[in-house]
Design a protein around this motif. Structure first.
Motif, short mmCIF file in Angstrom:
data_model
loop_
_atom_site.label_atom_id
_atom_site.label_comp_id
_atom_site.label_asym_id
_atom_site.label_seq_id
_atom_site.Cartn_x
_atom_site.Cartn_y
_atom_site.Cartn_z
N MET A 1 0.84 -1.18 0.00
CA MET A 1 0.00 0.00 0.00
C MET A 1 0.89 1.24 0.00
N THR A 2 0.62 2.16 -0.89
CA THR A 2 1.40 3.38 -0.96
C THR A 2 0.56 4.60 -0.57
N PHE A 3 -0.71 4.40 -0.28
CA PHE A 3 -1.58 5.52 0.07
C PHE A 3 -1.23 5.96 1.49
N ASP A 4 -0.52 7.09 1.61
CA ASP A 4 -0.01 7.54 2.90
C ASP A 4 -0.28 9.04 3.07
N PRO A 5 -1.55 9.44 3.17
CA PRO A 5 -1.87 10.87 3.19
C PRO A 5 -1.37 11.59 4.44
N PHE A 6 -1.17 10.85 5.54
CA PHE A 6 -0.69 11.49 6.76
C PHE A 6 0.83 11.62 6.79
N GLY A 7 1.49 10.86 5.94
CA GLY A 7 2.95 10.92 5.90
C GLY A 7 3.64 10.26 7.08
N ASP A 8 2.95 9.32 7.74
CA ASP A 8 3.56 8.68 8.91
C ASP A 8 3.40 7.16 8.87
N SER A 18 -5.02 1.68 14.59
CA SER A 18 -4.78 1.54 16.01
C SER A 18 -3.76 0.47 16.36
N LEU A 19 -3.57 -0.50 15.47
CA LEU A 19 -2.59 -1.56 15.70
C LEU A 19 -1.25 -1.27 15.03
N LYS A 20 -1.17 -0.14 14.32
CA LYS A 20 0.03 0.28 13.59
C LYS A 20 0.48 -0.77 12.56
N LEU A 21 -0.49 -1.44 11.97
CA LEU A 21 -0.20 -2.48 10.98
C LEU A 21 0.22 -1.87 9.65
N LYS A 22 1.15 -2.55 8.97
CA LYS A 22 1.62 -2.10 7.66
C LYS A 22 1.33 -3.13 6.57
N ASP A 23 1.29 -4.39 6.96
CA ASP A 23 1.08 -5.45 5.98
C ASP A 23 -0.34 -5.36 5.40
N PRO A 24 -0.47 -5.31 4.06
CA PRO A 24 -1.80 -5.12 3.44
C PRO A 24 -2.82 -6.18 3.84
N VAL A 25 -2.40 -7.43 3.95
CA VAL A 25 -3.33 -8.50 4.30
C VAL A 25 -3.80 -8.34 5.74
N GLU A 26 -2.87 -8.05 6.64
CA GLU A 26 -3.24 -7.87 8.05
C GLU A 26 -4.16 -6.66 8.23
N SER A 30 -7.97 -7.00 9.72
CA SER A 30 -8.32 -6.33 10.97
C SER A 30 -9.39 -5.27 10.76
N GLU A 31 -9.27 -4.55 9.68
CA GLU A 31 -10.26 -3.53 9.34
C GLU A 31 -11.63 -4.16 9.15
N HIS A 32 -11.66 -5.30 8.44
CA HIS A 32 -12.94 -5.94 8.16
C HIS A 32 -13.53 -6.58 9.41
N LEU A 33 -12.69 -7.03 10.32
CA LEU A 33 -13.19 -7.54 11.60
C LEU A 33 -13.93 -6.43 12.35
N SER A 34 -13.37 -5.23 12.33
CA SER A 34 -14.03 -4.09 12.97
C SER A 34 -15.38 -3.83 12.32
N GLU A 220 -8.01 -0.14 -3.91
CA GLU A 220 -7.30 -0.59 -5.10
C GLU A 220 -6.94 0.59 -6.00
N GLY A 221 -5.65 0.84 -6.12
CA GLY A 221 -5.19 1.89 -7.01
C GLY A 221 -5.44 3.30 -6.52
N ILE A 222 -5.63 3.48 -5.21
CA ILE A 222 -5.89 4.82 -4.68
C ILE A 222 -4.58 5.61 -4.63
N VAL A 223 -4.62 6.81 -5.19
CA VAL A 223 -3.48 7.71 -5.14
C VAL A 223 -3.99 9.10 -4.76
N TYR A 224 -3.07 10.00 -4.48
CA TYR A 224 -3.49 11.34 -4.09
C TYR A 224 -2.51 12.37 -4.65
N ALA A 225 -2.95 13.63 -4.67
CA ALA A 225 -2.11 14.71 -5.17
C ALA A 225 -2.50 15.99 -4.45
#
Length: 245
Positions: A1-8, A18-26, A30-34, A220-225
């Motif tokens: 995932m490259t979508f990083d609008p907060f820059g952190d 909230s879990l500070k997860l980076k792995d796309p599958v995780e 976790s998001e879908h469990l919520s 999927e394919g989300i980018v920003y400018a």
């Protein structure tokens, strides 16, 4: 995932989860469990509202995703007002622009105004869905939040969409076409064969749980400018030929 609008991303994970997860599958799991754990509460919230307004939609998102995103319930205009968001690819990042942050609320309210005409809404359910999707109020969770809202709006207009008969890829193609070229019947033509008489709200959690991939526009394919970019400003000036009334 490259979508990083907060820059952190490195310190807070994907979209400051909230879990500070980076792995796309995780992240997705976790998001879908919520989401799944909160569907009934979100539907109950919508059912209790005398009328569905913008604040009700923000609260629905908060209920669904507060277990994973600390910023849930806040729209893009509050979080990242300087960013334009697109669905596309690295080769074509401007493929499908979503609404400008400062116009999100207005765009959603236009969709709700369309849905208020119940006869028209039954004839043109895709127009309302497309307008809500174009508004893209949140950094994530748009497809699932909008689905619940759309189901409640349909219920109040005394019809339903039989989502079990829809196909993920065909639906998303029609939705993308509707966003690019609104109110021309792209998504109406796809959804109208699946319009049925009103269904009991009690069935909805099971129905929603069985729908696969309707949140496909979220990641999927989300980018920003940056909105200050003159090319981005020009894109928004020419993108949609039909203004919001």
């Amino acid at each position: 995932m490259t979508f990083d609008p907060f820059g952190d991303f490195e310190t807070e994970g994907y979209l400051r989860n909230s879990l500070k997860l980076k792995d796309p599958v995780e992240v997705k799991e976790s998001e879908h469990l919520s989401f799944e754990a909160s569907i009934e509460d979100a539907l109950a919230h919508l059912a209790k509202k005398r009328s569905i307004d913008y604040q009700a939609i923000l609260k629905t998102h908060e209920i669904l995703f507060a277990g994973f995103y600390p910023w849930s319930g806040k729209d893009r205009n509050e979080l990242v007002p300087h960013l334009a968001v697109f669905k596309g690819s690295k080769e074509d990042p401007h493929h499908t622009p979503f609404e400008r942050p400062e116009l999100i609320k207005r765009s959603v309210e236009y969709a709700l105004e369309l849905a208020a005409n119940k006869k028209r809404f039954r004839e043109r359910p895709g127009e309302v869905m497309g307008q809500l999707a174009f508004a893209h109020p949140f950094l994530d969770g748009n497809g699932r939040t909008i689905l619940l809202v759309h189901m409640e709006l349909c219920y109040r207009a005394k019809f339903a969409i039989d989502w079990s008969k829809t196909n993920k890829d065909a639906y998303l193609r029609a939705l993308s076409d509707e966003i690019r070229d609104p109110s021309r019947g792209h998504l109406d033509d796809y959804l109208k064969p699946h319009v049925v008489d009103i269904s009991s709200r009690e069935e909805w959690p099971e129905v929603i749980g069985g729908i696969k991939g309707l949140d496909g526009l979220d990641k999927e394919g989300i980018v920003y400018a940056n909105l200050d970019n003159p090319d981005i400003q020009q894109l928004y000036e020419t993108y949609r030929t039909q203004p919001i009334k």
